[in-house]
Motif scaffolding. Structure first.
Motif: not given
Length: 359
Positions: A244-262
């Motif tokens: 079930g690799y594709l099924e789990e990936k389809a739900k858990a995939i994330v986009l990580l972004v870094r900004l200024l905390p302020e």
């Protein structure tokens, strides 16, 4: 009064000769008229007409039988085993049933029109504007005559069998839609519950965030300002496709972004969900589930390429444009003792498209 019944009187009054270059020829083509009418066997022999009517409703009943067989085949030849022979038998017998149902309706309709419906030739003049009331009444009378000539109103067996066949032909398709939904089983008790399935992903407390698709853990110190990284759970790299690799990936995939905390606008309950300006949001659009993968660094907006929904990363990924109905779910994150980014917990709401069952 001479033109009281002429439906084209008001049009003829406005007709004018064309100023074109038409030439009157001495031997114009004459209208040959309609060919002599040839009566069919069913018009000449009442017994032949009865056989034709009987054939029509027999074909409609055969269509009903084909629809019933398609539904029965869906139950008699299940595909839950996953074996090729079971899938082949399921497709074969369901397809034969549906094909018989639709083919019988088509043949019956043609046979009805060829052998039973009135076979009279006529010429109908056409005009572009609204006719007079007498014309409209004549149209209503034409429908009444057609009903009488086709026998739709008085041939009860033909009419009822046709309606039953048409209704029955749709039922196999409705039944087949049920097969698209997963079923609960002792091994997977929540397989048929979309709320549970979308509310629970592979993310759990302490699981490291990893690069997609390599599975390499991510250090917070390695993320540069303005970067956007595609992320999967570290444990996902060890899951095979059969597991079930594709099924789990389809739900858990994330986009990580870094900004200024302020630059972040965070509510009180979500202040601990980010780390030093780093935020993680589900990559699955809340409209129809497309991957939200386009990041505009200057405006901090995420764009879904399918239907142009836009989300503001600085403000809880709220929808600022497009058809999406709710913000992207946020994954709470922090770092472990070695400086790797980890999840604080799973998502706090179902990921993916909005649907009426979600809480």
């Amino acid at each position: 009064m001479a033109h009281e019944d002429d439906p084209l009187e008001h049009e003829r009054a406005s007709w004018k000769p064309s100023p074109g270059l038409a030439v009157a020829v001495p031997d114009p083509v004459h209208n040959p008229g309609l060919p002599p009418h040839r009566e069919r066997m069913t018009d000449q022999d009442p017994a032949s007409m009865k056989r034709a009517v009987r054939g029509v409703y027999t074909l409609f009943y055969l269509s009903i039988a084909g629809s019933i067989w398609a539904i029965a085949a869906y139950m008699l030849f299940p595909i839950e085993s996953g074996r090729i022979v079971d899938i082949r038998n399921n497709n074969l017998f369901i397809g034969l049933g549906i094909a018989l149902a639709l083919l019988a309706i088509g043949v019956a309709a043609i046979h009805w029109s060829k052998a039973v419906v009135s076979d009279k030739e006529f010429v109908e003049p056409r005009h572009a504007t609204r006719g007079r009331d007498t014309t409209r009444e004549a149209a209503i009378q034409a429908f009444a005559d057609a009903n009488e000539e086709s026998g739709f109103g008085r041939r009860v067996m033909v009419r009822n069998s046709m309606i039953a066949a048409l209704v029955a032909s749709v039922v196999p398709g409705v039944v087949l839609f049920r097969g698209l939904a997963p079923f609960d089983s002792p091994e997977k008790p929540h397989a048929g519950d979309p709320v549970y399935l979308l509310e629970h992903t592979m993310w759990k407390k302490g699981m490291r965030l990893a690069h997609d698709p390599s599975g390499e853990p991510i250090r917070a110190a390695d993320l540069t300002l303005g970067s956007a990284v595609h992320v999967i759970p570290e444990a996902l790299a060890a899951v095979s496709h059969s597991e079930g690799y594709l099924e789990e990936k389809a739900k858990a995939i994330v986009l990580l972004v870094r900004l200024l905390p302020e630059d972040l606008v965070e509510s009180e309950e979500r202040k601990e969900w980010s780390y030093n300006g780093i935020v993680a949001y589900s990559k699955v659009c809340t409209h129809v589930g497309c991957p939200v993968a386009l990041y505009e660094q200057q405006t901090h907006h995420l764009l879904c390429p399918c239907h142009q929904s836009q989300f503001d990363v600085t403000d809880h990924a709220k929808v600022i444009f497009g058809p999406a109905a709710r913000p992207l779910p946020q994954l709470p994150i922090t770092v472990d003792d070695e400086g790797y980014l980890i999840a604080r917990s799973d998502f706090n709401e179902p990921v993916g498209p909005s649907f009426w069952e979600r809480h």
